[in-house]
Design a protein around this motif. Structure first.
Motif, PDB file in Angstrom:
ATOM      1  N   ILE A 126     -45.895  21.777  37.739  1.00 45.27           N
ATOM      2  CA  ILE A 126     -45.475  20.696  38.645  1.00 45.27           C
ATOM      3  C   ILE A 126     -46.390  20.584  39.859  1.00 45.27           C
ATOM      4  CG2 ILE A 126     -43.616  19.886  40.154  1.00 45.27           C
ATOM      5  CD1 ILE A 126     -41.635  21.064  38.180  1.00 45.27           C
ATOM      6  N   THR A 127     -46.829  21.710  40.401  1.00 42.06           N
ATOM      7  CA  THR A 127     -47.654  21.653  41.605  1.00 42.06           C
ATOM      8  C   THR A 127     -49.004  20.985  41.334  1.00 42.06           C
ATOM      9  OG1 THR A 127     -48.394  23.904  41.114  1.00 42.06           O
ATOM     10  CG2 THR A 127     -46.600  23.651  42.703  1.00 42.06           C
ATOM     11  N   ASN A 128     -49.463  21.007  40.086  1.00 44.37           N
ATOM     12  CA  ASN A 128     -50.726  20.355  39.727  1.00 44.37           C
ATOM     13  C   ASN A 128     -50.554  18.871  39.434  1.00 44.37           C
ATOM     14  OD1 ASN A 128     -52.088  22.861  39.852  1.00 44.37           O
ATOM     15  ND2 ASN A 128     -51.457  23.338  37.756  1.00 44.37           N
ATOM     16  N   ASN A 129     -49.364  18.495  38.960  1.00 44.04           N
ATOM     17  CA  ASN A 129     -49.109  17.098  38.615  1.00 44.04           C
ATOM     18  C   ASN A 129     -47.606  16.838  38.707  1.00 44.04           C
ATOM     19  OD1 ASN A 129     -48.852  14.542  37.287  1.00 44.04           O
ATOM     20  ND2 ASN A 129     -50.828  14.907  36.319  1.00 44.04           N
ATOM     21  N   GLY A 130     -47.222  15.935  39.589  1.00 46.11           N
ATOM     22  CA  GLY A 130     -45.810  15.649  39.807  1.00 46.11           C
ATOM     23  C   GLY A 130     -45.101  15.067  38.600  1.00 46.11           C
ATOM     24  N   LEU A 131     -45.877  14.531  37.626  1.00 43.76           N
ATOM     25  CA  LEU A 131     -45.245  13.970  36.436  1.00 43.76           C
ATOM     26  C   LEU A 131     -44.531  15.043  35.621  1.00 43.76           C
ATOM     27  CD1 LEU A 131     -44.769  11.380  34.850  1.00 43.76           C
ATOM     28  CD2 LEU A 131     -46.931  11.758  33.664  1.00 43.76           C
ATOM     29  N   PHE A 132     -44.978  16.283  35.762  1.00 49.23           N
ATOM     30  CA  PHE A 132     -44.321  17.372  35.033  1.00 49.23           C
ATOM     31  C   PHE A 132     -42.903  17.613  35.543  1.00 49.23           C
ATOM     32  CE2 PHE A 132     -48.623  18.546  33.645  1.00 49.23           C
ATOM     33  CZ  PHE A 132     -48.377  18.820  32.317  1.00 49.23           C
ATOM     34  N   LEU A 133     -42.588  17.118  36.721  1.00 51.57           N
ATOM     35  CA  LEU A 133     -41.216  17.256  37.217  1.00 51.57           C
ATOM     36  C   LEU A 133     -40.239  16.478  36.335  1.00 51.57           C
ATOM     37  CD1 LEU A 133     -39.305  18.386  39.342  1.00 51.57           C
ATOM     38  CD2 LEU A 133     -39.797  16.404  40.786  1.00 51.57           C
ATOM     39  N   VAL A 134     -40.720  15.381  35.742  1.00 54.73           N
ATOM     40  CA  VAL A 134     -39.871  14.612  34.823  1.00 54.73           C
ATOM     41  C   VAL A 134     -39.479  15.477  33.638  1.00 54.73           C
ATOM     42  CG1 VAL A 134     -39.748  12.598  33.310  1.00 54.73           C
ATOM     43  CG2 VAL A 134     -40.923  12.431  35.511  1.00 54.73           C
ATOM     44  N   PHE A 135     -40.471  16.146  33.034  1.00 53.82           N
ATOM     45  CA  PHE A 135     -40.200  16.985  31.876  1.00 53.82           C
ATOM     46  C   PHE A 135     -39.318  18.172  32.251  1.00 53.82           C
ATOM     47  CE2 PHE A 135     -44.821  15.628  31.272  1.00 53.82           C
ATOM     48  CZ  PHE A 135     -44.447  14.394  30.770  1.00 53.82           C
ATOM     49  N   THR A 136     -39.581  18.759  33.414  1.00 48.13           N
ATOM     50  CA  THR A 136     -38.801  19.908  33.865  1.00 48.13           C
ATOM     51  C   THR A 136     -37.350  19.512  34.144  1.00 48.13           C
ATOM     52  OG1 THR A 136     -40.770  20.898  34.867  1.00 48.13           O
ATOM     53  CG2 THR A 136     -38.635  21.717  35.620  1.00 48.13           C
ATOM     54  N   ALA A 137     -37.157  18.365  34.807  1.00 44.95           N
ATOM     55  CA  ALA A 137     -35.804  17.918  35.135  1.00 44.95           C
ATOM     56  C   ALA A 137     -34.991  17.624  33.878  1.00 44.95           C
ATOM     57  CB  ALA A 137     -35.872  16.679  36.029  1.00 44.95           C
ATOM     58  N   LEU A 138     -35.623  17.012  32.888  1.00 43.01           N
ATOM     59  CA  LEU A 138     -34.922  16.738  31.630  1.00 43.01           C
ATOM     60  C   LEU A 138     -34.584  18.033  30.905  1.00 43.01           C
ATOM     61  CD1 LEU A 138     -36.913  13.617  30.381  1.00 43.01           C
ATOM     62  CD2 LEU A 138     -34.560  13.666  31.212  1.00 43.01           C
ATOM     63  N   ALA A 139     -35.503  19.002  30.941  1.00 42.49           N
ATOM     64  CA  ALA A 139     -35.240  20.296  30.318  1.00 42.49           C
ATOM     65  C   ALA A 139     -34.120  21.042  31.042  1.00 42.49           C
ATOM     66  CB  ALA A 139     -36.513  21.141  30.312  1.00 42.49           C
ATOM     67  N   ALA A 140     -34.015  20.843  32.352  1.00 41.07           N
ATOM     68  CA  ALA A 140     -32.987  21.534  33.134  1.00 41.07           C
ATOM     69  C   ALA A 140     -31.614  20.894  32.977  1.00 41.07           C
ATOM     70  CB  ALA A 140     -33.390  21.551  34.613  1.00 41.07           C
ATOM     71  N   THR A 141     -31.572  19.574  32.811  1.00 44.00           N
ATOM     72  CA  THR A 141     -30.283  18.878  32.741  1.00 44.00           C
ATOM     73  C   THR A 141     -29.739  18.752  31.321  1.00 44.00           C
ATOM     74  OG1 THR A 141     -31.456  16.750  32.694  1.00 44.00           O
ATOM     75  CG2 THR A 141     -30.669  17.533  34.838  1.00 44.00           C
ATOM     76  N   LEU A 142     -30.622  18.796  30.307  1.00 47.34           N
ATOM     77  CA  LEU A 142     -30.168  18.577  28.933  1.00 47.34           C
ATOM     78  C   LEU A 142     -29.193  19.639  28.429  1.00 47.34           C
ATOM     79  CD1 LEU A 142     -30.213  16.898  26.403  1.00 47.34           C
ATOM     80  CD2 LEU A 142     -32.338  18.012  25.716  1.00 47.34           C
ATOM     81  N   PRO A 143     -29.381  20.921  28.729  1.00 42.95           N
ATOM     82  CA  PRO A 143     -28.443  21.903  28.183  1.00 42.95           C
ATOM     83  C   PRO A 143     -27.014  21.771  28.716  1.00 42.95           C
ATOM     84  CG  PRO A 143     -30.492  22.948  28.834  1.00 42.95           C
ATOM     85  CD  PRO A 143     -30.527  21.557  29.391  1.00 42.95           C
ATOM     86  N   PHE A 144     -26.820  21.283  29.936  1.00 35.39           N
ATOM     87  CA  PHE A 144     -25.463  21.260  30.495  1.00 35.39           C
ATOM     88  C   PHE A 144     -25.112  19.954  31.195  1.00 35.39           C
ATOM     89  CE2 PHE A 144     -22.463  22.118  33.991  1.00 35.39           C
ATOM     90  CZ  PHE A 144     -21.365  22.497  33.235  1.00 35.39           C
ATOM     91  N   PHE A 145     -25.869  19.554  32.199  1.00 32.05           N
ATOM     92  CA  PHE A 145     -25.470  18.433  33.044  1.00 32.05           C
ATOM     93  C   PHE A 145     -25.346  17.115  32.268  1.00 32.05           C
ATOM     94  CE2 PHE A 145     -27.372  21.399  36.128  1.00 32.05           C
ATOM     95  CZ  PHE A 145     -26.343  21.465  37.049  1.00 32.05           C
ATOM     96  N   LEU A 146     -26.357  16.774  31.489  1.00 32.11           N
ATOM     97  CA  LEU A 146     -26.305  15.526  30.735  1.00 32.11           C
ATOM     98  C   LEU A 146     -25.185  15.518  29.687  1.00 32.11           C
ATOM     99  CD1 LEU A 146     -30.059  14.542  30.281  1.00 32.11           C
ATOM    100  CD2 LEU A 146     -28.273  13.135  31.312  1.00 32.11           C
ATOM    101  N   PRO A 147     -25.081  16.541  28.824  1.00 30.43           N
ATOM    102  CA  PRO A 147     -23.979  16.516  27.849  1.00 30.43           C
ATOM    103  C   PRO A 147     -22.606  16.568  28.495  1.00 30.43           C
ATOM    104  CG  PRO A 147     -25.204  18.584  27.724  1.00 30.43           C
ATOM    105  CD  PRO A 147     -26.002  17.665  28.577  1.00 30.43           C
ATOM    106  N   MET A 148     -22.487  17.260  29.646  1.00 25.44           N
ATOM    107  CA  MET A 148     -21.203  17.289  30.335  1.00 25.44           C
ATOM    108  C   MET A 148     -20.815  15.887  30.792  1.00 25.44           C
ATOM    109  SD  MET A 148     -20.095  19.009  33.955  1.00 25.44           S
ATOM    110  CE  MET A 148     -20.986  17.697  34.790  1.00 25.44           C
ATOM    111  N   ALA A 149     -21.782  15.160  31.355  1.00 20.34           N
ATOM    112  CA  ALA A 149     -21.510  13.799  31.809  1.00 20.34           C
ATOM    113  C   ALA A 149     -21.119  12.906  30.638  1.00 20.34           C
ATOM    114  CB  ALA A 149     -22.733  13.235  32.530  1.00 20.34           C
ATOM    115  N   ILE A 150     -21.831  13.041  29.503  1.00 21.27           N
ATOM    116  CA  ILE A 150     -21.513  12.250  28.315  1.00 21.27           C
ATOM    117  C   ILE A 150     -20.138  12.624  27.798  1.00 21.27           C
ATOM    118  CG2 ILE A 150     -22.239  11.619  25.987  1.00 21.27           C
ATOM    119  CD1 ILE A 150     -24.134  10.818  28.362  1.00 21.27           C
ATOM    120  N   GLY A 151     -19.817  13.913  27.821  1.00 21.97           N
ATOM    121  CA  GLY A 151     -18.508  14.369  27.370  1.00 21.97           C
ATOM    122  C   GLY A 151     -17.374  13.788  28.195  1.00 21.97           C
ATOM    123  N   VAL A 152     -17.591  13.657  29.482  1.00 24.17           N
ATOM    124  CA  VAL A 152     -16.561  13.070  30.354  1.00 24.17           C
ATOM    125  C   VAL A 152     -16.340  11.598  30.010  1.00 24.17           C
ATOM    126  CG1 VAL A 152     -16.062  12.384  32.737  1.00 24.17           C
ATOM    127  CG2 VAL A 152     -16.906  14.691  32.250  1.00 24.17           C
TER     128      VAL A 152
END
Length: 298
Positions: A83-109
């Protein structure tokens, strides 16, 4: 079109004895407006948007003395050290961080409340008056949930892109394979990854919709769906269950990282999308069978 207006269209259609083709679109539009106007939905989207912000700020603070994000040992979500070399990697990191719990939890609700919430509010019987029908209503609820999947994923991606552009440099990207691609191509891959992540949640949406047909309590349906999500993810981490894990809907979720290879490695991506389609077919059919035979009393 408000729910009351949709009701008026439906009553008019009933009077003339045939469904208006615009009714389905009107119902879908009404469901979208109802869903995205709820404070619960807005709060879920706000939490999802906040995750990339927190990750970006944390990495900026951690690397202000020149150290490597994640300690240089590979800790944290995928791509975090880039991420520190290219801010676009924050997109990939954020999706990887939210996919296991936050995103499916929101969909489940959202999915868990789709049918059970209407029954609990006492509005389900009115929505089922002809020509809406149970099948059309169920498909509309599922389409609304899938729209939320896409919106929620794009909220994470756009929030991460904004934060990444503000806090870190942008430019050419180095893929997992070590090749260099332009920023424009990287942006295109980021958008494609967001679409794949959204498609990875269609199985969860179908599962939540099925659970929603089993009860008249929206809270119970939401809690059950989220509980099943957590249970499946725990089972997916137990080594003794390795023979069953490829059949868990969460097993190939992080395969979207293969879109950052050059050339793209498609095998796990195809397995993931095929598995999600299978879950959608099985639990969608189960939801239809249950809802079609359900005695509606509310």
């Amino acid at each position: 079109m408000s729910r009351a207006e949709a009701e008026a269209v439906r009553v008019q259609d009933t009077a003339v004895g045939k469904p208006n083709p615009l009714w389905t679109f009107g119902l879908f539009r009404s469901e979208l407006l109802t869903t995205f106007r709820r404070w619960r939905t807005i709060a879920l989207l706000a939490v999802l948007a906040a995750v990339p912000i927190l990750i970006g700020i944390a990495i900026k603070i951690e690397t202000r003395d020149g150290s490597t994000a994640g300690g240089g040992g590979g800790e944290g979500p995928a791509f975090i050290s880039q991420i520190t070399n290219n801010g676009l990697f924050l997109v990939f990191t954020a999706l990887a961080a939210t996919l296991p719990f936050f995103l499916p939890m929101a969909i489940g609700v959202i999915a868990g409340d789709a049918i059970a919430g209407e029954a609990n509010a006492g509005t389900l019987r009115y929505l089922l008056v002809a020509p809406a029908g149970r099948t059309r209503l169920l498909l509309t609820k599922y389409a609304t949930t899938m729209t939320f999947c896409l919106v929620a994923t794009l909220v994470v991606a756009l929030s991460a892109l904004t934060v990444g552009a503000l806090l870190f440099p942008l430019g050419e990207l180095t893929t997992i394979s070590g090749t260099r691609i332009s920023f424009t191509e990287g942006l295109g891959r980021a958008f494609l990854i967001a679409l794949v992540v959204a498609a990875s949640l269609i199985g969860v949406a179908a599962l939540g919709l099925f659970v929603s047909t089993l009860t008249n309590s929206g809270i119970a349906a939401m809690a059950t769906t989220v509980g099943l999500l957590i249970t499946i993810q725990i089972l997916d981490q137990i080594p003794q269950l390795h023979a069953l894990q490829p059949y868990f809907f969460s097993h190939y979720w992080l395969s979207f990282a293969d879109l950052m290879r050059d050339p793209v490695y498609w095998d796990d991506l195809v397995r993931n999308l095929g598995l999600q389609g299978l879950y959608a077919a099985v639990f969608g059919s189960a939801a239809w069978a249950r809802f079609a035979a359900k005695d509606i009393t509310a």
